[in-house]
Design a protein around this motif. Structure first.
Motif, PDB file in Angstrom:
ATOM      1  N   HIS A  80       0.844  -1.200   0.000  1.00 17.70           N
ATOM      2  CA  HIS A  80       0.000   0.000   0.000  1.00 17.70           C
ATOM      3  C   HIS A  80       0.877   1.248   0.000  1.00 17.70           C
ATOM      4  N   ALA A  81       0.413   2.274  -0.672  1.00 19.42           N
ATOM      5  CA  ALA A  81       1.204   3.499  -0.860  1.00 19.42           C
ATOM      6  C   ALA A  81       0.930   4.546   0.212  1.00 19.42           C
ATOM      7  N   LEU A  82       0.433   4.148   1.367  1.00 20.73           N
ATOM      8  CA  LEU A  82       0.039   5.108   2.391  1.00 20.73           C
ATOM      9  C   LEU A  82       1.200   5.978   2.860  1.00 20.73           C
ATOM     10  N   ASP A  83       2.391   5.407   2.958  1.00 19.93           N
ATOM     11  CA  ASP A  83       3.546   6.167   3.444  1.00 19.93           C
ATOM     12  C   ASP A  83       4.020   7.213   2.434  1.00 19.93           C
ATOM     13  N   GLU A  84       3.704   7.020   1.165  1.00 13.05           N
ATOM     14  CA  GLU A  84       4.174   7.931   0.124  1.00 13.05           C
ATOM     15  C   GLU A  84       3.141   8.988  -0.254  1.00 13.05           C
ATOM     16  N   LEU A  85       1.928   8.926   0.299  1.00 13.47           N
ATOM     17  CA  LEU A  85       0.851   9.806  -0.165  1.00 13.47           C
ATOM     18  C   LEU A  85       1.134  11.289   0.071  1.00 13.47           C
ATOM     19  N   THR A  86       1.712  11.640   1.206  1.00 10.47           N
ATOM     20  CA  THR A  86       1.987  13.052   1.473  1.00 10.47           C
ATOM     21  C   THR A  86       2.998  13.588   0.468  1.00 10.47           C
ATOM     22  N   ALA A  87       4.077  12.849   0.239  1.00 12.67           N
ATOM     23  CA  ALA A  87       5.079  13.275  -0.744  1.00 12.67           C
ATOM     24  C   ALA A  87       4.469  13.304  -2.145  1.00 12.67           C
ATOM     25  N   TYR A  88       3.586  12.354  -2.431  1.00 15.40           N
ATOM     26  CA  TYR A  88       2.914  12.319  -3.735  1.00 15.40           C
ATOM     27  C   TYR A  88       2.074  13.581  -3.937  1.00 15.40           C
ATOM     28  N   LEU A  89       1.277  13.935  -2.935  1.00 13.22           N
ATOM     29  CA  LEU A  89       0.419  15.116  -3.043  1.00 13.22           C
ATOM     30  C   LEU A  89       1.227  16.406  -3.062  1.00 13.22           C
ATOM     31  N   ASP A  90       2.392  16.408  -2.426  1.00 12.24           N
ATOM     32  CA  ASP A  90       3.258  17.590  -2.425  1.00 12.24           C
ATOM     33  C   ASP A  90       4.098  17.695  -3.692  1.00 12.24           C
ATOM     34  N   GLY A  91       4.091  16.646  -4.526  1.00 15.71           N
ATOM     35  CA  GLY A  91       4.908  16.649  -5.732  1.00 15.71           C
ATOM     36  C   GLY A  91       6.380  16.439  -5.435  1.00 15.71           C
ATOM     37  N   ALA A  92       6.673  15.756  -4.321  1.00 15.39           N
ATOM     38  CA  ALA A  92       8.059  15.600  -3.890  1.00 15.39           C
ATOM     39  C   ALA A  92       8.661  14.243  -4.257  1.00 15.39           C
ATOM     40  N   ALA A 147      10.254  11.337  -6.758  1.00 14.18           N
ATOM     41  CA  ALA A 147      10.991  11.214  -8.011  1.00 14.18           C
ATOM     42  C   ALA A 147      10.039  10.656  -9.067  1.00 14.18           C
ATOM     43  N   PRO A 148      10.290  10.910 -10.329  1.00 11.28           N
ATOM     44  CA  PRO A 148       9.357  10.445 -11.388  1.00 11.28           C
ATOM     45  C   PRO A 148       9.059   8.948 -11.325  1.00 11.28           C
ATOM     46  N   ALA A 149      10.058   8.126 -11.064  1.00  8.23           N
ATOM     47  CA  ALA A 149       9.828   6.678 -11.001  1.00  8.23           C
ATOM     48  C   ALA A 149       8.935   6.327  -9.812  1.00  8.23           C
ATOM     49  N   GLU A 150       9.181   6.938  -8.664  1.00  8.08           N
ATOM     50  CA  GLU A 150       8.348   6.683  -7.484  1.00  8.08           C
ATOM     51  C   GLU A 150       6.926   7.158  -7.722  1.00  8.08           C
ATOM     52  N   ARG A 151       6.794   8.336  -8.338  1.00  2.00           N
ATOM     53  CA  ARG A 151       5.468   8.890  -8.629  1.00  2.00           C
ATOM     54  C   ARG A 151       4.687   7.945  -9.548  1.00  2.00           C
ATOM     55  N   ALA A 152       5.353   7.415 -10.570  1.00  3.46           N
ATOM     56  CA  ALA A 152       4.691   6.486 -11.488  1.00  3.46           C
ATOM     57  C   ALA A 152       4.248   5.224 -10.754  1.00  3.46           C
ATOM     58  N   ALA A 153       5.086   4.720  -9.844  1.00  4.18           N
ATOM     59  CA  ALA A 153       4.722   3.516  -9.082  1.00  4.18           C
ATOM     60  C   ALA A 153       3.519   3.787  -8.188  1.00  4.18           C
ATOM     61  N   VAL A 154       3.496   4.940  -7.542  1.00  7.33           N
ATOM     62  CA  VAL A 154       2.366   5.282  -6.667  1.00  7.33           C
ATOM     63  C   VAL A 154       1.100   5.438  -7.508  1.00  7.33           C
ATOM     64  N   GLU A 155       1.189   6.108  -8.656  1.00  4.95           N
ATOM     65  CA  GLU A 155       0.016   6.286  -9.514  1.00  4.95           C
ATOM     66  C   GLU A 155      -0.514   4.953 -10.024  1.00  4.95           C
TER      67      GLU A 155
END
Length: 156
Positions: free
Chosen positions: A3-15, A17-25
């Protein structure tokens, strides 16, 4: 992916990296639980953004504060130590973070109580056409009437 719960704040802040963002999306596209958590967090962040800015302290505030602190230390006979290093300048961000976390918890609990209330009355929501034709369901007796109408229509 977990689950991507730990990455959601960084995801919403745009913080991320592109690869991490793609994995979360990609995970969000497949996981309703994480999408719901993202939406709750985005709502809390939007509520925090709508809060008015804190007023600026007066020009003499810092001088009065440190004078009072020194007077209290003198009255207690305090020795310089670790507490001297910890001032309000360091505590203010922690207090702001605690206030934001409290607001997030309150917002999340309110939304969850609303979701719980909807879940408790899911049977009425599924029979919305019948409920709407009867009128407003305001009491438990009204709900019993709707239940009996369902029985007459052959619904379980």
């Amino acid at each position: 992916m977990k689950h991507a719960l730990d990455e959601l704040t960084a995801y919403l802040d745009g913080a991320l990296a592109p690869a991490e963002r793609a994995a979360v999306e990609a995970h969000l596209a497949a996981c309703g639980e994480c999408r719901a958590a993202r939406d709750r967090l985005a709502g809390a962040l939007a509520a925090l953004a709508r809060l008015p800015a804190a007023p600026a302290p007066s020009a003499a505030f810092e001088q009065r504060f440190y004078a009072r602190l020194a007077a209290e230390r003198g009255a207690r006979g305090a020795r310089p130590g670790l507490r001297d290093w910890l001032t309000w300048r360091w505590a203010a961000p922690a207090l702001a973070t605690a206030a934001a976390a409290t607001l997030l918890v309150v917002t999340t609990s309110r939304q969850r109580s609303h979701e719980r209330a909807l879940a408790e009355h899911l049977d009425l929501l599924e029979s919305y056409e019948v409920v709407a034709s009867v009128g407003a369901v305001e009491t438990s007796e009204d709900a019993e009437v709707v239940a009996h109408l369902d029985e007459l229509e052959g619904r379980p």
